[in-house]
Design an enzyme around this catalytic site. Structure first.
Site, PDB file in Angstrom:
ATOM      1  N   HIS A   7      -0.779  -2.027  -9.323  1.00 35.02           N
ATOM      2  CA  HIS A   7      -1.659  -1.635  -8.352  1.00 35.02           C
ATOM      3  C   HIS A   7      -1.280  -0.278  -7.885  1.00 35.02           C
ATOM      4  CE1 HIS A   7       2.610  -2.826  -7.054  1.00 35.02           C
ATOM      5  NE2 HIS A   7       2.471  -2.025  -5.960  1.00 35.02           N
ATOM      6  N   HIS A  43      -1.657   2.822  -5.178  1.00 34.96           N
ATOM      7  CA  HIS A  43      -1.612   2.971  -3.793  1.00 34.96           C
ATOM      8  C   HIS A  43      -2.413   4.163  -3.501  1.00 34.96           C
ATOM      9  CE1 HIS A  43       2.314   0.809  -2.831  1.00 34.96           C
ATOM     10  NE2 HIS A  43       2.297   0.896  -4.130  1.00 34.96           N
TER      11      HIS A  43
END
Length: 143
Positions: free
Chosen positions: A100, A102
């Protein structure tokens, strides 16, 4: 998808999320425990633990989405800048074992630090040591 991955459960719709963007391969949603107003996570819909697990097309989709979403997120929350980063592996602070990105909006005077702060103290490396590291990395890349 992974049965025990919270992000895979979000992709499957089993766990609700505040989705802000979606394509066939990528999903972006607000972080449930944000570091700043507008903190967004951009993930591949298919499960991949590490950045190196992504194939070229998915990496392009993921990082392309992060690149295009960052200024939009900044504009939406009136941010002065953003930190964009990936924690790849537990030692790097990765808490959810699903890649992921950010996107953390930053505001003048917010007390945050630059991305350089994540590594702690800087190593004192000589030019010879830097040359050796460059050779090691290049050799690993050439395989």
């Amino acid at each position: 998808m992974s049965d025990d991955c919270i992000f895979c459960s979000i992709v499957a719709g089993d766990i609700p999320a505040r989705t802000v963007y979606e394509t066939d391969s990528v999903l972006a949603f607000l972080d449930a425990n944000p570091l700043a107003r507008g903190h967004t996570l951009v993930i591949p819909k298919s499960h991949a633990h590490h950045v190196g697990d992504l194939d070229a097309d998915l990496a392009s989709d993921l990082f392309g989405a992060a690149a295009s979403l960052t200024p939009e997120i900044q504009a939406a929350v009136g941010a002065d800048g953003a930190n964009v980063g990936v924690n790849d592996g537990e030692a790097a602070g990765q808490e959810i074992p699903h890649v992921h990105v950010h996107v953390v909006p930053r505001f003048e005077g917010d007390g945050g630090a630059a991305i350089h702060a994540v590594a702690g103290g800087r190593p004192d490396l000589s030019n010879d040591e830097l040359d050796a590291v460059a050779d090691e990395v290049a050799a690993a890349i050439d395989g």
